[in-house]
Design an enzyme around this catalytic site. Sequence first.
Site, PDB file in Angstrom:
ATOM      1  CB  SER A 130      -0.962  -0.051   1.195  1.00 37.69           C
ATOM      2  OG  SER A 130      -1.965   0.919   1.097  1.00 37.69           O
ATOM      3  CG  ASP A 284      -6.061  -2.820  -4.378  1.00 39.72           C
ATOM      4  OD1 ASP A 284      -6.827  -1.914  -4.001  1.00 39.72           O
ATOM      5  OD2 ASP A 284      -4.909  -2.957  -3.925  1.00 39.72           O
ATOM      6  CG  HIS A 313      -5.693  -2.118  -0.441  1.00 38.73           C
ATOM      7  ND1 HIS A 313      -4.677  -1.908  -1.337  1.00 38.73           N
ATOM      8  CD2 HIS A 313      -5.338  -1.438   0.697  1.00 38.73           C
ATOM      9  CE1 HIS A 313      -3.756  -1.124  -0.804  1.00 38.73           C
ATOM     10  NE2 HIS A 313      -4.127  -0.841   0.432  1.00 38.73           N
TER      11      HIS A 313
END
Length: 340
Positions: A130, A284, A313
């Site tokens: 991330s 995602d 995600h």
Amino acid sequence: MTDSHQVFEIADFPLDSGDTLAPARLAYQTYGTLNAAKSNAIVYPTAFADQHPDNEWLIGQGRALDPDRYFIIVPNLFGNGLSSSPSNTPAPHDRARFPRVSFADNVRAQHRLVTEHFGIERLCLVTGWSMAASQTYQWAISYPDMVERALPFCGAPRVSQHAFLFFEGVKAALTADAAWRGGDYDTPPETGLRAFGRGYAAWGFSQAFYWQERYRDLGFDSLGEFLTGFWEQNFLGRDANDLIAMLSTGQHSDPAATPAFGGDLTRALGAIRARLISMPAEKDLYFPPEDEQWAATHIRGAEVRVIPGIWGHLAGRGINPADVAVIDDTLRELLATPVD
């Protein structure tokens, strides 16, 4: 593993915003031992709202990031409550007055830790999930002669306009709480923090995750229990100003912003020399695979490997064993790949 950490302090640290942190405090933890040649170092930064213990699911004996073999440095993101943050910085940069910090600022501080404190000149790998994936790209762009391999997962070189707007939405939910008081709250804005978590709930996992009620795999019997027990609890107890500061970092960082690249992201990506494998998650909603497939076309020799499945995600968060295995196997393969 341990919750303890160390701190690397920089007396006067100028930021891209024009402000200066005096001092900047970079919290970090290390795993393993640096070898005599200083050739076994890995940098694995933290992501949004994470601290170094949250990275430990990918570190361990028998894993690709094996502390018996590698020296793994986990620097904490500015704003996360351990490194310099709104919640631990005195005036004039306390609370909502904390200056904007970019990923490039974070990586510059990490570079100083790696080179000045540890005397390391080459990194065999930089990796992260991330916002730590964004730091991974920044490392490879800023220090192309130093980073041998890079594996960003579930992230991107910079936040898309779509994700930027999502961040605006959850920020608005948090700051709408009357207890927010412009960031000068005396008690945590709990209603806003709960709303913040609810804003994330539909985005962290995929639509298919909810269709199949996979939250039951995490021990929740209903959607309502998952909303309160997982998403709200994830942010209750966090400092609201810290959350806002980290979102601002994500929203306003651009690896192409330096004069050398003139705002051209393709030129910035073209500067990468590391052997790079990007691992987006199949579903995602923040960083869809097509974004990383585009980025890879501008990086010499880059490869994209999509993490299959429906965990979205959070495929990169270490909570689904199948996703963990895919990431770990790819890291192991990359670390075994010779570099120039």
